[in-house]
Design a protein around this motif. Structure first.
Motif, PDB file in Angstrom:
ATOM      1  N   VAL A  63       0.838  -1.205   0.000  1.00 54.29           N
ATOM      2  CA  VAL A  63       0.000   0.000   0.000  1.00 54.29           C
ATOM      3  C   VAL A  63       0.871   1.252   0.000  1.00 54.29           C
ATOM      4  CG1 VAL A  63      -1.733   1.311   1.299  1.00 54.29           C
ATOM      5  CG2 VAL A  63      -1.957  -1.180   1.081  1.00 54.29           C
ATOM      6  N   ALA A  64       1.957   1.229   0.781  1.00 57.75           N
ATOM      7  CA  ALA A  64       2.866   2.382   0.795  1.00 57.75           C
ATOM      8  C   ALA A  64       3.477   2.612  -0.586  1.00 57.75           C
ATOM      9  CB  ALA A  64       3.964   2.179   1.842  1.00 57.75           C
ATOM     10  N   GLU A  65       3.877   1.533  -1.246  1.00 60.82           N
ATOM     11  CA  GLU A  65       4.452   1.664  -2.591  1.00 60.82           C
ATOM     12  C   GLU A  65       3.418   2.161  -3.597  1.00 60.82           C
ATOM     13  OE1 GLU A  65       6.211  -2.140  -3.444  1.00 60.82           O
ATOM     14  OE2 GLU A  65       7.761  -1.861  -1.914  1.00 60.82           O
ATOM     15  N   HIS A  66       2.185   1.692  -3.464  1.00 59.47           N
ATOM     16  CA  HIS A  66       1.141   2.153  -4.380  1.00 59.47           C
ATOM     17  C   HIS A  66       0.856   3.646  -4.156  1.00 59.47           C
ATOM     18  CE1 HIS A  66      -2.135   1.685  -7.187  1.00 59.47           C
ATOM     19  NE2 HIS A  66      -2.898   2.364  -6.363  1.00 59.47           N
ATOM     20  N   GLY A 105       0.359   5.385  11.044  1.00 61.17           N
ATOM     21  CA  GLY A 105       0.577   4.030  11.528  1.00 61.17           C
ATOM     22  C   GLY A 105       1.635   3.365  10.673  1.00 61.17           C
ATOM     23  N   LYS A 106       1.514   2.070  10.512  1.00 64.49           N
ATOM     24  CA  LYS A 106       2.521   1.316   9.751  1.00 64.49           C
ATOM     25  C   LYS A 106       2.614   1.788   8.306  1.00 64.49           C
ATOM     26  CE  LYS A 106       2.224  -2.897  12.467  1.00 64.49           C
ATOM     27  NZ  LYS A 106       1.001  -3.246  13.119  1.00 64.49           N
ATOM     28  N   ILE A 107       1.481   1.978   7.653  1.00 63.77           N
ATOM     29  CA  ILE A 107       1.497   2.396   6.242  1.00 63.77           C
ATOM     30  C   ILE A 107       2.005   3.824   6.112  1.00 63.77           C
ATOM     31  CG2 ILE A 107       0.067   2.853   4.213  1.00 63.77           C
ATOM     32  CD1 ILE A 107      -1.733   0.503   5.169  1.00 63.77           C
ATOM     33  N   GLY A 108       1.516   4.707   6.955  1.00 60.47           N
ATOM     34  CA  GLY A 108       1.964   6.103   6.910  1.00 60.47           C
ATOM     35  C   GLY A 108       3.467   6.226   7.110  1.00 60.47           C
TER      36      GLY A 108
END
Length: 194
Positions: A108-111, A159-162
């Motif tokens: 999700v972070a890469e997207h 959080g983790k994604i941010g």
């Protein structure tokens, strides 16, 4: 003693290799593994009879379903979210609920980064102009174009994604602002985020 049983209430057929690997691993531990595509509560109840463990993928696990599975001890969500699980009912029935807390964080972070870079470099506009034959004027018509180091990106939720997104943005030179009422100043500071 009866063989232990794990069933998957719905599954992602695009990643069957994962389930086959899990099946082999469980078989070595004398655990039966059942894959079941369930379209109704009745199908979930039927598939889950005798199972101690359920891996729920896009499957509503209601109080009615959970009450009809008396052997169930562990209910795992195959993703970060668990809004498809009646956690209160599970707790009342003594069923432990877990999720896969790191599922797709990096993806999700890469997207998100891909979308940000596409926007920052005006890729969609440039692509459209080039497809219309506007090669000579495409770059001029998309000005101004700013370097990453002169741009600021806001991240809502840290959080983790941010955090994963912020690390990537900082590596490319972006200034990163974040909002999350639960993120500590230490966490923000460790990543150089305001």
């Amino acid at each position: 003693m009866a063989k232990r049983r794990l069933f998957t209430a719905n599954y992602n057929s695009d990643v069957m290799w994962v389930y086959e690997s899990l099946r082999r691993w469980l078989a070595e531990r004398d655990v039966e593994f059942l894959l079941a595509q369930c379209g109704s509560e009745e199908e979930v109840i039927q598939a889950g009879q005798g199972a101690e463990i359920c891996l729920a993928f896009r499957c509503k696990m209601t109080r009615r379903v959970l009450s009809a599975l008396p052997d169930l001890k562990l209910l795992m969500s195959s993703g970060i979210g668990y809004d498809h699980i009646d956690v209160e009912a599970a707790t009342d029935l003594g069923i432990i609920v877990t999720n896969t807390a790191s599922y797709n964080v990096e993806d999700v972070a890469e997207h998100a980064l891909t979308l940000i870079l596409t926007s920052a470099r005006k890729i969609q506009a440039l692509d459209g102009l080039c497809r219309q034959g506007e090669w000579a004027h495409a770059a001029v018509r998309t000005l101004p174009m700013h370097r990453f180091g002169s741009q600021t990106v806001g991240v809502i939720g840290f959080g983790k994604i941010g955090c994963a997104l912020a690390r990537r943005l900082k590596a490319l030179g972006f200034r990163v602002l974040a909002y999350d009422p639960y993120a500590s100043d230490e966490r923000l500071g460790a990543l150089g985020v305001t």
